[in-house]
Design an enzyme around this catalytic site. Sequence first.
Site, PDB file in Angstrom:
ATOM      1  N   LYS A 190      30.388  27.637  42.961  1.00  0.00           N
ATOM      2  CA  LYS A 190      31.470  28.527  43.398  1.00  0.00           C
ATOM      3  C   LYS A 190      31.835  28.166  44.836  1.00  0.00           C
ATOM      4  O   LYS A 190      30.965  28.110  45.719  1.00  0.00           O
ATOM      5  CB  LYS A 190      30.986  29.979  43.358  1.00  0.00           C
ATOM      6  CG  LYS A 190      31.467  30.743  42.141  1.00  0.00           C
ATOM      7  CD  LYS A 190      31.069  32.198  42.275  1.00  0.00           C
ATOM      8  CE  LYS A 190      31.817  33.072  41.319  1.00  0.00           C
ATOM      9  NZ  LYS A 190      31.379  34.472  41.417  1.00  0.00           N
TER      10      LYS A 190
HETATM   11  O1  G3P Z   1      32.936  37.534  39.616  1.00  0.00           O
HETATM   12  C1  G3P Z   1      33.358  38.207  40.764  1.00  0.00           C
HETATM   13  C2  G3P Z   1      32.682  39.491  40.882  1.00  0.00           C
HETATM   14  O2  G3P Z   1      31.309  39.284  41.010  1.00  0.00           O
HETATM   15  C3  G3P Z   1      33.196  40.403  41.942  1.00  0.00           C
HETATM   16  O3  G3P Z   1      33.143  41.638  41.391  1.00  0.00           O
HETATM   17  O4  G3P Z   1      32.945  44.037  41.300  1.00  0.00           O
HETATM   18  O5  G3P Z   1      32.260  42.811  43.376  1.00  0.00           O
HETATM   19  O6  G3P Z   1      34.670  43.021  42.771  1.00  0.00           O
HETATM   20  P1  G3P Z   1      33.272  42.959  42.268  1.00  0.00           P
END
Ligand code: G3P
Length: 223
Positions: free
Chosen positions: A87
Amino acid sequence: MKFFIDTANLAEIREAHGLGVLDGVTTNPTLVARENITTRDAFEKHIKTICEIVDGPVSAEAVSSSADDLVAEARTLAAIDQHVVVKIPMTTDGMKAVHRLSEEGIKTNVTLVFSALQALMAAKAGATYVSPFVGRLDDIGHRGMQLVEEILDVFSNYLFETEVIVASIRNPLHVLEAAKMGADIATIPFKVIGQLASHPLTDAGIRSFLEDWRKVEKGMSLK
Ligand code: G3P
């Protein structure tokens, strides 16, 4: 459509894998921090274990800033297992790193994408995947899924091989909309994967069938 799970928790990954729906895993530094991993060695072993559970792409995030450091970090991560996808943050240095890594055959997932133009830039640089964060856009009053629609629209005009991972999913509707739009992948939190399989009418139906079956069994035992 491929389903990835968005977690670094081994129990959740094993459970989702057992459902037979799992095609890959995405992690990020926040998710790794929740697993009480405190050394680089433990982190790399953890990623290796995930790769052994799931026979598919496993995203591990590089946290360097400069292109040179991102490339060096990505090489180390990619050496953990053939399934590791690195990533890379959507920055100009990130793009330089993606370009160099694609020439080396190292797969990348460009993360923290919040506009279709960022996705276009990442695809042109040679990203294997782009990750638009839909939930975080919804959180600030924008329409996250509209971004996914725009990216799919732009990509469909050209021959990019870059796949779209709908990320930052908060609820089952995000998955449904992603599927209707034809997004390549949704990376889904464990809780939401559970919600996809559930329906209150299924639960009520099972309860009433069981109650009726007990009546049948009672009748049988009287004969
Ligand atoms: O894959 C991206 C994810 O991990 C971010 O999610 O819930 O932290 O916005 P969030």
